[in-house]
Design a protein around this motif. Structure first.
Motif, PDB file in Angstrom:
ATOM      1  N   HIS A 117      -2.011  -3.868   0.212  1.00 15.26           N
ATOM      2  CA  HIS A 117      -2.918  -3.016   1.019  1.00 15.26           C
ATOM      3  C   HIS A 117      -4.274  -3.106   0.178  1.00 15.26           C
ATOM      4  N   HIS A 118      -5.188  -2.135   0.713  1.00  9.82           N
ATOM      5  CA  HIS A 118      -6.466  -2.070   0.191  1.00  9.82           C
ATOM      6  C   HIS A 118      -6.742  -0.449   0.575  1.00  9.82           C
ATOM      7  N   LEU A 119      -7.639   0.141  -0.329  1.00  6.76           N
ATOM      8  CA  LEU A 119      -8.075   1.484  -0.090  1.00  6.76           C
ATOM      9  C   LEU A 119      -9.391   1.472   0.327  1.00  6.76           C
ATOM     10  N   ARG A 174       4.241  -6.859   4.345  1.00  7.83           N
ATOM     11  CA  ARG A 174       3.313  -6.678   5.484  1.00  7.83           C
ATOM     12  C   ARG A 174       2.004  -6.223   4.893  1.00  7.83           C
ATOM     13  N   TYR A 175       1.136  -6.160   5.494  1.00  7.57           N
ATOM     14  CA  TYR A 175      -0.192  -5.778   5.231  1.00  7.57           C
ATOM     15  C   TYR A 175      -0.280  -4.223   5.701  1.00  7.57           C
ATOM     16  N   LEU A 176      -0.159  -3.492   4.821  1.00  2.00           N
ATOM     17  CA  LEU A 176      -0.056  -1.902   5.282  1.00  2.00           C
ATOM     18  C   LEU A 176      -1.136  -1.223   6.091  1.00  2.00           C
ATOM     19  N   ASN A 177      -2.278  -1.834   5.886  1.00  4.31           N
ATOM     20  CA  ASN A 177      -3.569  -1.273   6.646  1.00  4.31           C
ATOM     21  C   ASN A 177      -3.480  -1.763   8.164  1.00  4.31           C
ATOM     22  N   ASP A 178      -2.499  -2.847   8.464  1.00  2.00           N
ATOM     23  CA  ASP A 178      -2.311  -3.307   9.801  1.00  2.00           C
ATOM     24  C   ASP A 178      -1.190  -2.248  10.418  1.00  2.00           C
ATOM     25  N   VAL A 179       0.123  -2.244   9.668  1.00  5.19           N
ATOM     26  CA  VAL A 179       1.285  -1.757  10.380  1.00  5.19           C
ATOM     27  C   VAL A 179       1.308  -0.160  10.367  1.00  5.19           C
ATOM     28  N   ASN A 191      -5.569   5.983   5.181  1.00  6.01           N
ATOM     29  CA  ASN A 191      -5.943   5.200   4.152  1.00  6.01           C
ATOM     30  C   ASN A 191      -4.457   4.902   3.392  1.00  6.01           C
ATOM     31  N   THR A 192      -4.023   3.730   3.167  1.00  8.21           N
ATOM     32  CA  THR A 192      -2.700   3.459   2.498  1.00  8.21           C
ATOM     33  C   THR A 192      -2.292   4.025   1.169  1.00  8.21           C
TER      34      THR A 192
END
Length: 155
Positions: free
Chosen positions: A41-43, A95-100, A105-106
């Motif tokens: 992820h990223h913020l 997974r890429y949390l920002n997508d799922v 904000n993850t």
């Protein structure tokens, strides 16, 4: 105290112990199950290292409580694992949390509420009287974590 001995027979239900003896008490008892998953992820709107894409091995600690059933179990640990695998791991692991995740904000603080909602929904479906989700802890690193208590979700 007797010295340690290897048992020569196993206890047999119906002979050495009766079905009505399996539940020792009627107290509320807590059970805890821990799991890990890996995700990236990223913020957004954050000026620190976490603004760049990076990953974690998250550790989720699930606290449930309830009263033991007729054989002395609050909830089968395998059921907790099944719920985690279906509702959390299947959506977040590798997974890429920002997508799922839903638009958010993850952060661990946001993610833990989403995880609570997923778990609570499935725990209710178990139809186990008085079983309740008590607390979650989501470790982002071994030393950084967010936690959530049942009473905070009921506010």
């Amino acid at each position: 105290m007797k010295p340690y001995q290897i048992p020569t027979t196993l206890q047999t239900l119906g002979e050495d112990i009766q079905l009505d003896q399996l539940r020792y008490h009627r107290k509320r008892v807590g059970v805890i199950r821990e799991f890990t998953f890996d995700a990236a992820h990223h913020l957004h709107a954050y000026e620190g290292k976490c603004k760049s894409l990076h990953g974690h091995t998250y550790r989720l600690v699930i606290h449930l409580s309830g009263r033991v059933d007729e054989i002395g179990i609050v909830v089968d640990f395998a059921e907790i694992k099944r719920i985690f695998k279906e509702r959390i791991d299947a959506h977040l692991d590798h997974r890429y949390l920002n997508d799922v995740l839903p638009p958010m904000n993850t952060t661990a603080e946001n993610m833990i509420v989403w995880i609570w909602e997923q778990l609570q929904d499935e725990i209710t479906k178990l139809n186990i009287p008085e079983l309740r989700l008590e607390e979650l802890t989501l470790y982002e690193t071994p030393t950084s974590r967010a936690y959530l208590k049942r009473e905070w979700m009921e506010e």
